[in-house]
Design a protein around this motif. Structure first.
Motif, PDB file in Angstrom:
ATOM      1  N   LEU A 186       0.819  -1.215   0.000  1.00  0.00           N
ATOM      2  CA  LEU A 186       0.000   0.000   0.000  1.00  0.00           C
ATOM      3  C   LEU A 186       0.855   1.268   0.000  1.00  0.00           C
ATOM      4  O   LEU A 186       0.490   2.265  -0.622  1.00  0.00           O
ATOM      5  CB  LEU A 186      -0.950  -0.002   1.205  1.00  0.00           C
ATOM      6  CG  LEU A 186      -2.070  -1.038   1.127  1.00  0.00           C
ATOM      7  CD1 LEU A 186      -2.797  -1.155   2.453  1.00  0.00           C
ATOM      8  CD2 LEU A 186      -3.039  -0.686   0.007  1.00  0.00           C
ATOM      9  N   VAL A 212       2.067   1.642  -3.750  1.00  0.00           N
ATOM     10  CA  VAL A 212       1.056   2.047  -4.738  1.00  0.00           C
ATOM     11  C   VAL A 212       0.515   3.451  -4.472  1.00  0.00           C
ATOM     12  O   VAL A 212      -0.030   4.075  -5.382  1.00  0.00           O
ATOM     13  CB  VAL A 212      -0.121   1.041  -4.838  1.00  0.00           C
ATOM     14  CG1 VAL A 212       0.356  -0.316  -5.284  1.00  0.00           C
ATOM     15  CG2 VAL A 212      -0.918   0.965  -3.563  1.00  0.00           C
ATOM     16  N   ASN A 213       0.678   3.956  -3.258  1.00  0.00           N
ATOM     17  CA  ASN A 213       0.213   5.308  -2.947  1.00  0.00           C
ATOM     18  C   ASN A 213       1.337   6.343  -2.981  1.00  0.00           C
ATOM     19  O   ASN A 213       1.140   7.486  -2.577  1.00  0.00           O
ATOM     20  CB  ASN A 213      -0.486   5.334  -1.580  1.00  0.00           C
ATOM     21  CG  ASN A 213      -1.853   4.712  -1.653  1.00  0.00           C
ATOM     22  OD1 ASN A 213      -2.716   5.180  -2.369  1.00  0.00           O
ATOM     23  ND2 ASN A 213      -2.043   3.625  -0.920  1.00  0.00           N
ATOM     24  N   ASP A 214       2.491   5.954  -3.498  1.00  0.00           N
ATOM     25  CA  ASP A 214       3.617   6.888  -3.618  1.00  0.00           C
ATOM     26  C   ASP A 214       3.247   7.974  -4.621  1.00  0.00           C
ATOM     27  O   ASP A 214       2.743   7.695  -5.708  1.00  0.00           O
ATOM     28  CB  ASP A 214       4.870   6.145  -4.075  1.00  0.00           C
ATOM     29  CG  ASP A 214       6.114   7.000  -3.970  1.00  0.00           C
ATOM     30  OD1 ASP A 214       6.000   8.193  -3.632  1.00  0.00           O
ATOM     31  OD2 ASP A 214       7.198   6.454  -4.215  1.00  0.00           O
ATOM     32  N   LYS A 215       3.488   9.209  -4.238  1.00  0.00           N
ATOM     33  CA  LYS A 215       3.116  10.341  -5.081  1.00  0.00           C
ATOM     34  C   LYS A 215       3.839  10.320  -6.432  1.00  0.00           C
ATOM     35  O   LYS A 215       3.296  10.751  -7.443  1.00  0.00           O
ATOM     36  CB  LYS A 215       3.402  11.643  -4.339  1.00  0.00           C
ATOM     37  CG  LYS A 215       2.740  12.840  -4.950  1.00  0.00           C
ATOM     38  CD  LYS A 215       2.813  14.034  -4.041  1.00  0.00           C
ATOM     39  CE  LYS A 215       2.035  15.148  -4.707  1.00  0.00           C
ATOM     40  NZ  LYS A 215       1.789  16.246  -3.844  1.00  0.00           N
ATOM     41  N   GLY A 231       0.183   8.315  -6.878  1.00  0.00           N
ATOM     42  CA  GLY A 231      -0.604   7.985  -5.692  1.00  0.00           C
ATOM     43  C   GLY A 231      -0.968   9.208  -4.882  1.00  0.00           C
ATOM     44  O   GLY A 231      -0.714  10.346  -5.271  1.00  0.00           O
ATOM     45  N   SER A 232      -1.546   8.953  -3.745  1.00  0.00           N
ATOM     46  CA  SER A 232      -2.021  10.015  -2.878  1.00  0.00           C
ATOM     47  C   SER A 232      -1.161  10.085  -1.614  1.00  0.00           C
ATOM     48  O   SER A 232      -1.043   9.100  -0.882  1.00  0.00           O
ATOM     49  CB  SER A 232      -3.485   9.736  -2.491  1.00  0.00           C
ATOM     50  OG  SER A 232      -3.866  10.511  -1.386  1.00  0.00           O
ATOM     51  N   TYR A 284      -1.922  11.706   1.013  1.00  0.00           N
ATOM     52  CA  TYR A 284      -2.849  11.555   2.141  1.00  0.00           C
ATOM     53  C   TYR A 284      -3.056  10.073   2.465  1.00  0.00           C
ATOM     54  O   TYR A 284      -2.953   9.657   3.615  1.00  0.00           O
ATOM     55  CB  TYR A 284      -4.189  12.225   1.823  1.00  0.00           C
ATOM     56  CG  TYR A 284      -5.248  11.946   2.860  1.00  0.00           C
ATOM     57  CD1 TYR A 284      -5.223  12.606   4.080  1.00  0.00           C
ATOM     58  CD2 TYR A 284      -6.248  11.008   2.631  1.00  0.00           C
ATOM     59  CE1 TYR A 284      -6.183  12.334   5.045  1.00  0.00           C
ATOM     60  CE2 TYR A 284      -7.203  10.738   3.585  1.00  0.00           C
ATOM     61  CZ  TYR A 284      -7.170  11.401   4.794  1.00  0.00           C
ATOM     62  OH  TYR A 284      -8.116  11.134   5.748  1.00  0.00           O
ATOM     63  N   LEU A 285      -3.338   9.271   1.437  1.00  0.00           N
ATOM     64  CA  LEU A 285      -3.549   7.842   1.669  1.00  0.00           C
ATOM     65  C   LEU A 285      -2.273   7.173   2.157  1.00  0.00           C
ATOM     66  O   LEU A 285      -2.302   6.302   3.030  1.00  0.00           O
ATOM     67  CB  LEU A 285      -4.065   7.163   0.402  1.00  0.00           C
ATOM     68  CG  LEU A 285      -5.475   7.541  -0.024  1.00  0.00           C
ATOM     69  CD1 LEU A 285      -5.840   6.845  -1.324  1.00  0.00           C
ATOM     70  CD2 LEU A 285      -6.480   7.221   1.058  1.00  0.00           C
ATOM     71  N   GLN A 286      -1.152   7.595   1.613  1.00  0.00           N
ATOM     72  CA  GLN A 286       0.119   7.031   2.045  1.00  0.00           C
ATOM     73  C   GLN A 286       0.357   7.345   3.523  1.00  0.00           C
ATOM     74  O   GLN A 286       0.813   6.489   4.275  1.00  0.00           O
ATOM     75  CB  GLN A 286       1.250   7.585   1.181  1.00  0.00           C
ATOM     76  CG  GLN A 286       2.545   6.824   1.336  1.00  0.00           C
ATOM     77  CD  GLN A 286       3.636   7.376   0.445  1.00  0.00           C
ATOM     78  OE1 GLN A 286       3.816   8.583   0.358  1.00  0.00           O
ATOM     79  NE2 GLN A 286       4.350   6.479  -0.218  1.00  0.00           N
ATOM     80  N   LYS A 335      -1.967   7.807   5.754  1.00  0.00           N
ATOM     81  CA  LYS A 335      -2.899   6.961   6.522  1.00  0.00           C
ATOM     82  C   LYS A 335      -2.332   5.553   6.672  1.00  0.00           C
ATOM     83  O   LYS A 335      -2.453   4.932   7.725  1.00  0.00           O
ATOM     84  CB  LYS A 335      -4.275   6.895   5.839  1.00  0.00           C
ATOM     85  CG  LYS A 335      -5.068   8.176   5.876  1.00  0.00           C
ATOM     86  CD  LYS A 335      -5.441   8.576   7.277  1.00  0.00           C
ATOM     87  CE  LYS A 335      -6.778   7.992   7.661  1.00  0.00           C
ATOM     88  NZ  LYS A 335      -7.254   8.464   8.967  1.00  0.00           N
ATOM     89  N   VAL A 336      -1.688   5.049   5.637  1.00  0.00           N
ATOM     90  CA  VAL A 336      -1.058   3.731   5.675  1.00  0.00           C
ATOM     91  C   VAL A 336       0.062   3.719   6.720  1.00  0.00           C
ATOM     92  O   VAL A 336       0.182   2.783   7.509  1.00  0.00           O
ATOM     93  CB  VAL A 336      -0.537   3.331   4.269  1.00  0.00           C
ATOM     94  CG1 VAL A 336       0.352   2.105   4.336  1.00  0.00           C
ATOM     95  CG2 VAL A 336      -1.709   3.098   3.321  1.00  0.00           C
TER      96      VAL A 336
END
Length: 126
Positions: free
Chosen positions: A81, A84-87, A91-92, A94-96, A98-99
């Protein structure tokens, strides 16, 4: 006639006001009972960790998609996660973040459990 109409309106407003206040008190009591039940369901150390990290154990498990506290599964899901959420790959951030917070919360819970097990083992020896 206007006097009677005013009295009817006044009595009606009083009845509605009392009913509203009663419903408000019941809702407040129900929400307090639910909060107390949530607080009792977590151990004190775990509840403190939730307050410090700003994320509950259940939310952290949902974010990392783990049902039990298996360190290998947590790390595997975290790595995936986070990647895949790397800017840089679209990716986001924010989501990164949260992870990352979810991983920190689960790591803290694992640390608390290990400490509890060590204390139980130490007490059994004495």
């Amino acid at each position: 006639q206007a006097k009677y109409l005013a009295q009817i309106i006044l009595v009606g407003a009083q009845v509605v006001g009392r009913a509203f206040m009663r419903a408000l008190r019941q809702e407040f009591a129900a929400s307090r009972a639910a909060a107390d039940a949530r607080g009792r369901s977590e151990r004190p150390q775990s509840a403190a960790a939730s307050r410090i990290t700003g994320i509950s154990l259940q939310e952290a498990q949902q974010i990392l998609n783990v049902s039990n506290l298996n360190p290998e599964e947590i790390q595997k899901n975290y790595d995936h996660l986070f990647k895949v959420n790397d800017k840089s790959v679209g990716g986001s951030f924010y989501l990164q973040s949260k992870v990352v917070r979810a991983k920190e919360r689960l790591d803290e819970e694992l640390r608390i459990q290990a400490k509890d097990e060590n204390e139980k083992g130490w007490k059994a020896e004495t």
